[in-house]
Design an enzyme around this catalytic site. Structure first.
Site, mmCIF file in Angstrom:
data_model
loop_
_atom_site.group_PDB
_atom_site.id
_atom_site.type_symbol
_atom_site.label_atom_id
_atom_site.label_comp_id
_atom_site.label_asym_id
_atom_site.label_seq_id
_atom_site.Cartn_x
_atom_site.Cartn_y
_atom_site.Cartn_z
ATOM 1 N N GLY A 189 0.787 -1.230 0.000
ATOM 2 C CA GLY A 189 0.000 0.000 0.000
ATOM 3 C C GLY A 189 0.814 1.272 0.000
ATOM 4 O O GLY A 189 0.727 2.074 -0.913
ATOM 5 N N HIS A 243 11.437 -3.987 6.949
ATOM 6 C CA HIS A 243 11.903 -3.226 8.110
ATOM 7 C C HIS A 243 13.413 -3.047 8.126
ATOM 8 O O HIS A 243 13.965 -2.491 9.060
ATOM 9 C CB HIS A 243 11.404 -3.879 9.401
ATOM 10 C CG HIS A 243 9.923 -3.734 9.533
ATOM 11 N ND1 HIS A 243 9.054 -4.567 8.870
ATOM 12 C CD2 HIS A 243 9.165 -2.829 10.189
ATOM 13 C CE1 HIS A 243 7.813 -4.174 9.141
ATOM 14 N NE2 HIS A 243 7.848 -3.130 9.931
HETATM 15 N N1 GLN Z 1 -1.446 -0.419 3.862
HETATM 16 C C1 GLN Z 1 -0.567 -0.123 4.942
HETATM 17 C C2 GLN Z 1 0.770 0.354 4.421
HETATM 18 O O1 GLN Z 1 1.204 -0.096 3.417
HETATM 19 C C3 GLN Z 1 -0.361 -1.329 5.836
HETATM 20 C C4 GLN Z 1 0.501 -1.012 7.019
HETATM 21 C C5 GLN Z 1 0.634 -2.118 8.059
HETATM 22 O O2 GLN Z 1 0.507 -3.274 7.788
HETATM 23 N N2 GLN Z 1 0.909 -1.775 9.272
HETATM 24 O O3 GLN Z 1 1.416 1.187 5.019
#
Ligand code: GLN
Ligand code: ZN
Length: 772
Positions: A446, A708
């Site tokens: 996203g 990450h």
């Molecule tokens: N759609 C969100 C993003 O891409 C999902 C974030 C998440 O999973 N914490 O940032």
């Protein structure tokens, strides 16, 4: 009767600790200054509590990073890899503490940080102790003694707070096989005894041992450890008064252990489990006082005095006034500092503000409740009682809170609302025809990198330095760039990048009715990191479409499929301060209906694939296994309500990350999303075994790389991981994607990683080039 507190927020009402720590880490301030900031905060908090009229004020609730880490330092549970940090002459104990929390890259050393995990069901994260077989412990840090002494110099005899030895061991992790960490108790206990003896020498009166695990499911061995520990401490130091604190759940079957422990007082959480009061009163022996946790330490609502007083009255009648203590339900660490700082009426309406209490206000509540419970002081607090009754009544009946249309809609929900029109098999066929995606379709989760510029635009918009129109132009341009680039590298299902969003919950909260935001309601999440959860105060509804304009704009720029991007009802609930005047399930259903309307509107606007993120579904699990099923039933249903308003051809995705999913896999399947994208790369696809064993029926995108880390994975690595996935799950079910949103990454590594990811998908397709 005693009014006491279990712990106070240490970040400072203006986040002084955060700022000081970060400055120290970046070399902008000296060690001496940092220590001074800590000292000032402790003093301020002690004096504040004293002035509020708290009889027993906690110490050692302060920490520069985390109280569990402090405990590890106290017990000398310092993993070997940090020993060089200790030996380095210029370092002090606090540097070692920060090295353990954050890793250490200095003096030619490169040492990884210790693991961090959630503190029970809160959004606070602690540093996980590491244990080895036959590990020995030795008093290392004397912080708890130093702070007791520091307060004593100020004329305050505090109640030092220690994580109890059993809970401390249970919070940790075995770093090698072949032993059970609870067996380390005999090695650990002498350190606790040493500490208690030293405190005793300084004339400590009360010591608070936090044993939150007493509110969780325990094995027989763990249960036995409690008796061993507290009998031993009692034998060694007969004079010190011990308060055993439990919180976050009721004692239930563990009451049988607790009632036989040689402690002087027991604290119970009556916010989480009011029903335990009667059995606890009936069970505890005469030597034990009872601390009633009546003021909610986990939320921001004003206490209902009338209700709390019935609990106090009941305890008083049964135990006698002298055996009753009044307190917040748990440490106030989990609430923001001071409601008085919320002065901008446009942010917190005065009407809503009068229903709230932050940490400082909660202290007053505890003291007022004590006054109201004693015949000699009752009259002096009469006015506060009347004000409280008025505020509670105003909240109960306010038209701001209660929206009959929303209530009726939730009441009218049927099972059919939580069901797609057809089964997955039928939907899959229709979606294949409608979407024409290749095998191993590629997508992302996203968000794309939120660069400094993007953040600056938003900051300027807030300050009025950028007009809404200019802001929108910038975001549109950024969105278009992201779309062009995705097209160029050949991603199959595109995203618009979420540049317009600050945070995945706040963005929706700001557009939903029933939400307010504080200006300064910060709560520590971990170390120097603080969060400001939005507040759900009333029935939730969606006055206008929230994401349709952005998604439609994005879709208009491309012939590829643009994925609509929403946050799911459980995650929205989980990351907000919630109402305490109705069950969480009801609030969740209200949010679910708002999201459902958004999903339907996205479909109407021509969006064929819609993702509803539920990263927090696992963390909402109750602490006791016996309560899991009830929670999972309503949580899954709420997701389905949100997802089921669309036709079969519309493909619903969900996304989850960073939790253990194995034990709730059936419920995940029950959510019936057409596609789930899920974190997997760090566990090298192990998670997939659970999906394979269970025969997960729908499509899965097991994350092929860890977002990450700035590290760029190679194409071959990703092919390797996907082949591992393909070995247990049919290729027709698999998607290729990163394991989470890319918001925190830089473009540079994002570009390289996604190009490699697309290449990996292409390679995977070649041997079996079948059209989907
Ligand atoms: N759609 C969100 C993003 O891409 C999902 C974030 C998440 O999973 N914490 O940032
Ligand atoms: Zn994620």
């Amino acid at each position: 009767m005693i009014a006491h507190n279990l712990g106070y927020p240490r970040i400072g009402s203006h986040r002084e600790l955060k700022k000081a720590c970060e400055q120290y880490w970046s070399g902008k301030t000296t060690f001496k200054n940092l220590l001074q900031v800590g000292k000032n905060l402790r003093q301020e908090n002690w004096l504040l509590q004293k002035q509020a009229g708290i009889d027993l004020i906690p110490s050692n609730d302060f920490s520069f990073y985390d109280q569990v880490l402090d405990m590890s330092l106290m017990a000398g549970a310092i993993p070997e890899r940090y020993h060089d940090v200790i030996l380095n002459k210029s370092n002090v104990e606090l540097d070692l503490c920060f090295a353990m929390a954050r890793g250490y890259q200095k003096d030619g050393l490169d040492i990884t940080a210790m693991e961090m995990t959630k503190w029970f069901d809160t959004n606070y994260h602690y540093i996980v102790p590491e244990f080895h077989k036959n590990q020995s412990f030795k008093l290392f840090s004397t912080k708890v003694i130093d702070e007791f002494y520091e307060a004593k110099q100020l004329g305050i005899i505090t109640k030092p707070v220690l994580i109890g030895p059993v809970s401390y061991l249970l919070l940790g992790k075995e770093k090698e096989e072949g032993f059970d960490r609870i067996d380390l108790i005999k090695n650990l206990l002498p350190v606790y005894i040493d500490i208690v003896k030293r405190l005793d020498k300084l004339d400590v009166q009360w010591i608070q041992f936090d044993e939150p695990f007493l509110a969780l499911d325990l094995s027989e061995k763990e249960k036995k450890a409690f008796a061993q520990v507290y009998n031993e401490i009692r034998k060694e130091i007969p004079s010190v008064k011990i308060l055993l604190a439990t919180y976050f759940e009721g004692l239930r079957d563990n009451l049988a252990i607790v009632k036989s422990l040689p402690v002087n007082a027991l604290h119970i959480d009556l916010v989480r489990d009011a029903g335990q009061l009667t059995p606890v009163i009936g069970a505890i022996p005469e030597r034990m006082m009872l601390s009633l946790g009546v003021v909610d330490g986990r939320n921001i609502w004003k206490n209902d005095f009338s209700k709390s007083l019935t609990f106090v009255e009941k305890a008083k009648t049964a135990l006698g006034e002298a055996r009753v203590m009044i307190a917040p339900s748990c440490s106030l660490l989990h609430t923001p500092c001071d409601l008085d700082l919320e002065t901008t009426d446009t942010i917190l309406l005065p009407e809503i503000k009068q229903w709230m209490a932050f940490a400082k206000q909660k202290l007053k509540e505890v003291v007022t409740l004590k006054k109201l419970s004693l015949p000699e002081t009752k009259a002096s607090a009469q006015l506060q009682l009347e004000e409280n009754i008025k505020a509670i009544e105003s909240r109960r009946t306010s038209s701001r809170i209660h929206n009959p249309t929303v209530k009726q809609r939730v009441a009218a929900l049927t099972d059919a609302d939580a069901k797609r029109q057809s089964t997955f098999t039928v939907r899959k066929k229709k979606q294949q025809d409608a979407l024409r995606l290749p095998l191993f379709p590629t997508t992302t989760i996203g968000s794309f990198p939120q660069t400094i510029e993007v953040r600056e635009w938003r900051a300027k918009l807030k300050k009025g330095e950028l007009t809404p129109q200019a802001y929108e132009q910038h975001i549109k341009a950024e969105t278009e760039k992201a779309i062009r680039w995705q097209e160029e590298i050949g991603i199959d299902v595109l995203v618009h990048g979420e540049f317009e969003r600050n945070d995945m919950v706040e963005y929706f909260g700001e557009q939903l009715q029933g939400y307010v935001f504080s200006k300064n309601g910060w709560v520590q999440s971990y170390g120097s990191r603080c969060v400001k959860p939005p507040i759900i105060f009333g029935d939730v509804s969606r006055p206008n479409a929230m994401t349709v304009a952005w998604s439609a704009f994005a879709q208009s720029l491309t012939r590829k499929h643009m994925k609509g991007m929403l946050t799911g009802p459980v995650t929205i609930l989980q990351w907000s301060f919630v109402r305490d005047d109705q069950p969480r399930s009801v609030t969740t259903n209200q949010i679910a209906l708002a999201i459902r309307d958004e999903v339907v509107d996205l479909e109407k606007a021509g969006i064929k694939i819609i993702q509803i993120d539920e990263p927090a579904i696992r963390e909402g699990l109750p602490l006791r296994k016996a309560d899991w099923n009830e929670y999972l039933a309503w949580a899954v249903k709420a997701f389905r309500i949100a997802a089921s308003g669309v036709k079969d051809e519309t493909q619903i995705h969900t996304h989850m990350c960073y939790s253990e999913f194995n034990d709730i896999i059936e419920s995940i399947a029950d959510m019936d999303a057409d596609v789930i994208t899920i974190e997997c790369s760090r566990s090298q696809m192990e998670l997939l075994d659970a999906f394979a064993d269970f025969n997960y029926p729908n499509d899965i995108g097991p994350g092929v790389y860890d977002i990450h880390s700035p590290r760029v994975p190679s194409k071959d690595e990703m092919v390797y991981l996907m082949n591992k996935a393909r070995a247990v799950i049919p290729a027709e079910q698999l998607w290729v994607n990163p394991d989470c949103g890319l918001k925190t990454r830089h473009w540079e590594e994002t570009r390289k990683a996604l190009i490699a990811m697309v290449q990996a998908a292409r390679e995977l397709r070649t041997p079996v080039a079948v059209s989907r």
